[in-house]
Design an enzyme around this catalytic site. Structure first.
Site, PDB file in Angstrom:
ATOM      1  N   GLU A 101       0.803  -1.223   0.000  1.00 34.37           N
ATOM      2  CA  GLU A 101       0.000   0.000   0.000  1.00 34.37           C
ATOM      3  C   GLU A 101       0.837   1.275   0.000  1.00 34.37           C
ATOM      4  OE1 GLU A 101      -2.451  -0.732   3.367  1.00 34.37           O
ATOM      5  OE2 GLU A 101      -0.976  -0.048   4.809  1.00 34.37           O
ATOM      6  N   SER A 102       2.136   1.158   0.212  1.00 39.39           N
ATOM      7  CA  SER A 102       3.011   2.333   0.114  1.00 39.39           C
ATOM      8  C   SER A 102       3.134   2.818  -1.328  1.00 39.39           C
ATOM      9  CB  SER A 102       4.392   1.988   0.657  1.00 39.39           C
ATOM     10  OG  SER A 102       4.904   0.853  -0.009  1.00 39.39           O
TER      11      SER A 102
END
Lengths: 281, 272
Positions: B53-54
């Site tokens: 999700e980064s």
């Protein structure tokens, strides 16, 4: 127009008691040095916004600077829980804090809305999730074209944003690469923007043209703080100090140990120690 | 060839890895999901697309990241996008086939709590919260869940719906306008569970080697349903186990040993 100043002056001139502030960074480029300066200057009653309020917010909450946190994941990633934040929520130590809780998607959309000058963010979120029950800021709108019900939340408009970045040009333009997180969005959503950077270069000529650049006229003040993201990291300069994150779990578990650590590593030192901390990373 | 010795956790990770296909696009949670996804990539699914999700897309880390945003993920990724883009174009845009989640509390319908134990306003334990999970649970085409079995985590009723699974079961997802499949597989340290096609209640379909029905029931807070034709999960192969252990050894080496330059307060060993 960006002006170069000491970190002390950047914080003193741009962060006041009671401000809504965002010290952002998605694992990468977290402005730890700026957070430590806020602690040294003893700011009070801050409302802090952050997707992932990790160690630096744990420290600011534990030192009593904070009255409210707007967030989406309050953990020390891969390590565990934020013990100082938990102590404040569960036991009111050193003071009780309010929390406004969102999901990552919501927070990212709220920054984007703030940067876009919109009053709210609209997205397909929170379906079946209970956060909408406990956070009155989560509402819904109906798409005027399809009738689909969508989540709506207020835009983030912080008084001041603090971010860390790789480089500034002499003019004050800012370059960010690697995991770019919400650095650009938080800067453009905020009324004032303070950037700490690893270094200043003459200009960005010859550097890849699409690297995330905040033009100098979107930035309020810049401080050069080499290592200023430690124990987070700066892509191309030094690695994430994962061992320090693991160690924080032990330090933060005990109020006295925490207080002693903050005294030795924050209150009694200046931003110059950050360069030393990253020397071997 | 003799079956190698393995732990229940290793069996869980490997069973989870096997559930992934080479053409999957997988949104990876940290911890056991991350280990499983990377074992899959290093064994039978070399072309699997892993997304954290980064913002890292198509990442191929050599060691498991401690956080979802370690530099290793970006350095080995096909591309890295901003977090708003990740959640808008890639997740909400419906481009991710599998979301891989863990849970602090789970119920029989795959609803997940990672927010609080106890009441929200006066929690007994304040957990990290949802992060990306509330939308991963509804926007990925399917959701896999890994969990170590325990009565306190597999509960009759979760304290908080952080991420919606099948709700009260049946067509509850559809009634809320959610078009994705939701939790389609639960992999624990003792068994593999699939949702009943009608009720959506998780049902044990395969016991890991050496695991009895009683062991599953004793570590689960609801009355467990077992499939009529219960299978035994094949034990880890030497390749699978070797891959997992090598990965974990590299990870241990990479993250262990503090390089922290912080000053140690009196009586403490910070920096040691």
């Amino acid at each position: 127009m960006a002006t170069f100043k000491s970190l002390h002056d950047c914080v003193a001139e741009n962060l006041s008691d009671g401000d809504v502030a965002a010290f952002e960074g998605f694992t990468h480029l977290i402005p730890h040095a700026a957070g430590h300066e806020a602690i040294r200057q003893g700011r009070k009653d801050l409302t802090l916004i952050r997707m992932t309020p990790d160690v630096i917010y744990d420290q600011m909450i534990g030192m009593g600077l904070v009255k409210k946190v707007i967030f989406s994941y309050a953990g020390n990633p891969g390590v565990g829980l934020l013990r100082r934040m938990r102590d404040a929520i569960e036991n009111g130590w050193p003071r009780a804090i309010e929390t406004v809780e969102h999901s990552h998607a919501a927070m990212a959309n709220a920054y984007e809305a703030g940067a876009s000058g919109l009053p709210c963010a609209i997205f397909r979120g929170y379906r079946g999730a209970e956060l909408a029950r406990v956070n009155p800021d989560i509402k819904s709108v109906t798409c005027p074209f399809t009738g689909e019900e969508l989540a709506a939340i207020p835009a983030h408009r912080p008084d001041v944003a603090f971010i860390h970045a790789q480089k500034a040009s002499r003019r004050g333009d800012v370059l960010i690469e690697g995991i770019i997180g919400v650095q650009k969005e938080v800067a453009l959503a905020a009324k004032r923007v303070v950037v700490t950077v690893e270094e200043v270069v003459e200009d960005f000529d010859g550097i890849h043209p699409n690297l995330c650049v905040l033009p100098h006229w979107t930035v309020t003040a810049i401080a050069v703080v080499p290592g200023g993201a430690h124990p987070s990291y700066t892509h191309g300069y030094y690695a994430r100090d994962n061992a320090a994150y693991l160690e924080w779990d032990r330090i933060s578990a005990d109020r006295e140990l925490f207080t002693a650590w903050m005294k030795a590593n924050v209150l009694e030192v200046g931003p110059d120690v950050f360069a030393e901390r990253v020397k071997d990373l | 060839m003799a079956t190698p010795d393995f732990t229940p956790n290793e069996m869980m990770t490997i069973a989870a890895a096997r559930a992934l296909k080479n053409d999957d696009v997988c949104f990876v949670g940290i911890g056991a999901p991350s280990a499983a996804c990377n074992v899959a990539r290093l064994t039978h699914a070399p072309d699997i697309t892993l997304i954290y999700e980064s913002g890292t897309i198509g990442t191929r880390p050599d060691v498991l990241p401690l956080s979802i945003g370690d530099g290793e993920l970006c350095e080995t990724a096909l591309t890295t996008v901003s977090v708003p883009e990740m959640f808008r174009y890639w997740l909400q845009g419906g481009r991710i086939s599998i979301g891989f989640l863990g849970a602090a509390q789970l119920d029989r319908f795959g609803n997940i709590n990672t927010t609080v134990i106890g009441p929200y306003d006066k929690p007994k334990v304040r957990l990290p919260g949802g992060g990306g999970a509330p939308e991963i649970a509804t926007s990925c085409q399917e959701v896999f869940i890994t969990l170590k079995q325990a009565k306190r985590s597999m509960v009759e009723k979760i304290d908080f719906y952080t991420s919606f699974g099948h709700g009260e079961g049946g067509d509850h997802r559809r009634r809320l306008g959610i078009t994705t499949k939701g939790p389609t597989r639960l992999i624990t340290d003792l068994a593999i569970w699939l949702p009943d096609p009608e009720t959506k209640e998780f049902t044990v379909v395969s016991l890991h080697p050496g695991v009895s029905r009683d062991m599953v029931q004793e570590t689960c807070g609801w009355t467990v349903r077992f499939a009529e034709s219960l299978e035994e999960t094949p034990p880890p192969t030497e390749l699978e186990l070797g891959t997992l252990r090598d990965l974990q050894a590299r990870t241990e080496k990479a993250h262990g040993g503090s390089k922290t330059k912080s000053a140690a307060p009196a009586g403490a060993s910070a920096g040691a």
